[in-house]
Enzyme design. Structure first.
Site, short mmCIF file in Angstrom:
data_model
loop_
_atom_site.label_atom_id
_atom_site.label_comp_id
_atom_site.label_asym_id
_atom_site.label_seq_id
_atom_site.Cartn_x
_atom_site.Cartn_y
_atom_site.Cartn_z
N GLY A 36 0.84 -1.20 0.00
CA GLY A 36 0.00 0.00 0.00
C GLY A 36 0.87 1.24 0.00
O GLY A 36 1.98 1.24 -0.51
N CYS A 37 0.38 2.28 0.60
CA CYS A 37 1.09 3.56 0.67
C CYS A 37 2.47 3.38 1.29
O CYS A 37 2.59 2.81 2.37
CB CYS A 37 0.25 4.54 1.50
SG CYS A 37 1.11 6.04 1.95
N PHE A 38 3.50 3.86 0.62
CA PHE A 38 4.84 3.66 1.17
C PHE A 38 5.09 4.46 2.44
O PHE A 38 5.93 4.10 3.25
CB PHE A 38 5.96 3.86 0.16
CG PHE A 38 5.94 5.07 -0.73
CD1 PHE A 38 5.43 6.29 -0.35
CD2 PHE A 38 6.48 4.96 -2.00
CE1 PHE A 38 5.44 7.39 -1.19
CE2 PHE A 38 6.49 6.05 -2.86
CZ PHE A 38 5.98 7.28 -2.45
#
Length: 178
Positions: free
Chosen positions: A10-12
Site C-alpha cells: 500500500g502507501c509507502f
C-alpha cells in the site's frame, strides 16, 4: 553484514513507518518498482498507468532480524487479501507484492504467504514479482512519517493502528527507543 528486502504493502508512507522502529533495520527507502516507465514521478505512479507499486526497500542486518521476520510483520500490518487496495488507497500502485532479491528470498516469500494464510479468512493475494528496476521516490516522501506524517490527517488515521499491531505482535523486535 547487510541484506535488502523490497516490499509493497500500500502507501509507502505507511509501510515505511512500520519498519523504521525495528531492531536490525539499518535504513529504509521509499520508491517505485514493478512498472514499465523509466524514472517515474509520484504523480505518474498515482495515475496507475505506469505499472509501478509504491514500495519500500529495507536494508537490514540478517543476524539481528531475519527476512522471515520482515515478512511476518508485512503480513500482520497490512491487508494482504485485498487486490490492488489498502483502505482508501485504490489502484495497482497500492498492490501487495514481494520483490525477492534472490532465490532464497523467493522461497521464503512462498513460505511466508503460506504461514500468514492461517491468520486470514480470505485468500492472500500478495504477488511475488520479479525484482526489476528500483526507482527511489522523491525526497519529500523519504522518512515521511517522522518528518510530517503526524500532521497529515490521513496518516494519523492509518499509521497508528499499524504501529499498534506492530507493538502488540512484535514487541520483541522493536528498538529500545521505539
Amino acid at each position: 553484514m547487510k541484506a535488502t528486502a523490497t516490499l509493497a504493502g500500500g502507501c509507502f508512507w505507511c509501510t515505511e513507518a512500520v519498519y523504521q522502529s525495528l531492531n536490525g533495520v539499518i535504513g529504509i527507502e521509499s520508491g517505485y518498482i514493478g512498472g514499465t516507465k523509466a524514472n517515474p514521478t509520484y504523480e505518474e505512479v498515482c495515475t496507475g498507468t505506469t505499472g509501478h507499486a509504491e514500495a519500500i526497500r529495507i536494508t537490514y542486518d540478517p543476524e539481528v532480524i531475519g527476512y522471515a521476520d520482515l515478512l511476518d510483520i508485512f503480513f500482520a500490518t497490512h491487508d494482504p487479501t485485498t487486490l490492488n487496495r489498502q483502505g482508501n488507497d485504490v489502484g495497482t500502485q497500492y498492490r501487495s507484492a514481494i520483490f525477492p532479491h534472490d532465490e532464497e528470498q523467493r522461497a521464503e516469500a512462498v513460505t511466508g504467504i503460506e504461514r500468514a494464510q492461517a491468520d486470514w479468512s480470505d485468500p492472500i493475494v500478495t504477488a511475488i514479482e520479479p525484482l526489476g528496476v528500483w526507482y527511489p521516490a522523491e525526497d519529500y516522501h523519504q522518512q515521511y512519517w517522522d518528518r510530517v506524517g503526524t500532521r497529515n490527517p490521513y496518516c494519523m488515521a492509518v499509521i497508528p493502528p499499524k504501529l499498534q499491531k506492530l507493538r502488540k505482535g512484535f514487541a520483541d523486535r522493536l528498538r529500545a527507543d521505539a
